[in-house]
Design a protein around this motif. Sequence first.
Motif, PDB file in Angstrom:
ATOM      1  N   SER A   1    -109.319  15.049  48.983  1.00 15.00           N
ATOM      2  CA  SER A   1    -107.938  15.344  49.418  1.00 15.00           C
ATOM      3  C   SER A   1    -107.836  16.335  50.535  1.00 15.00           C
ATOM      4  O   SER A   1    -106.672  16.466  50.872  1.00 15.00           O
TER       5      SER A   1
ATOM      6  N   ASN B   1    -111.264   8.238  44.878  1.00 15.44           N
ATOM      7  CA  ASN B   1    -109.938   8.622  44.732  1.00 15.44           C
ATOM      8  C   ASN B   1    -109.954  10.070  45.500  1.00 15.44           C
ATOM      9  O   ASN B   1    -110.799  10.788  45.715  1.00 15.44           O
ATOM     10  N   ALA B   2    -108.588  10.499  45.534  1.00 14.29           N
ATOM     11  CA  ALA B   2    -108.473  11.796  46.127  1.00 14.29           C
ATOM     12  C   ALA B   2    -108.890  13.117  45.597  1.00 14.29           C
ATOM     13  O   ALA B   2    -109.274  14.050  46.284  1.00 14.29           O
TER      14      ALA B   2
ATOM     15  N   SER C   1    -112.011  12.549  43.953  1.00 12.30           N
ATOM     16  CA  SER C   1    -113.604  12.717  44.020  1.00 12.30           C
ATOM     17  C   SER C   1    -113.978  13.815  45.126  1.00 12.30           C
ATOM     18  O   SER C   1    -113.466  14.070  46.224  1.00 12.30           O
TER      19      SER C   1
END
Length: 308
Positions: free
Chosen positions: A172, A214-215, A217
């Motif tokens: 992210s 995913n964000a 990770s």
Amino acid sequence: MTAPVGTDGALALMQRWLDQLGAVRGRSPKTVEAYRHDVAGYLGFLNGHRGGPVGKAGLGEVTTSEMRSWIASLRGDDLSARSAARALSAVRSFHRWLAEAEGIDATAVIATRSPKIKASLPRPLAPDAAKALIAEAGQTPTDWIAARDMAVLTLLYACGLRISEALSLRQSDAPLPDMLRITGKGGKERLVPVLPVAREAVEQYRALHPHAPNAESPLFLGVRGGALNASTVQKTVANLRARLGLPATATPHALRHSFATHLLEAGGDLRAIQTLLGHASLSSTQVYTALDQARLMDVYDAARPKRR
């Protein structure tokens, strides 16, 4: 180091202190574990020295002589002066907490002198060597592992990050902004400018890696898709420096030293460099001033006429 046996409340007090370090003061799990190791060893020494559990009351009766004997025992176990000083710092922190939380006298512990540590200067790379190390990492531009390694090393050198800070970044966080918020030692936050070359290196790596994280990770992934660990980066740099003929001091952390040194040599303000590095005190940053002065003296000695 002697392991602590039943300490009649001392271990429970230690655990309360450690819990507070993690929950209230934001110390990292690794720091808390290091403190546990050091203070547990200290309690074990007191048990052995006194011939039985030290107990809660006994923690307030520690003498200067006992503290000296404990430090001597650490040095006798071939512990370096720096490691012994770190252990004493942990024990002092524990006793300060005991004084505040339990009213236990900490005078002798706080007054104990730390072992003398021989001052050592950072060993940065020359600008050309730092750039060569990073370039060597990215020799295979279509290989996502090579792109990853180049991106990590670029962040260490271009942003002055610790390796743990670079590896703590999440998916992210990318694309990296102009100012990156970094959480460093002790949970302290700082803003670090991101140069275009660092942002581009990270984006090249992200475009190539085959995983679909995913964000939340980790930004930097290992071969199997898990978090990249520091030991892998250290091994990679060891291989790179061997190929380039660089000294053993060419480590990932040396790139952070290089960031600070090269900024200072370019006229950077010491306070600004302190902020960028996330140093708690200016004295930690001033070692780079000493390094710069040492280099100037080398140049002077090489240039002045020799006496015949």
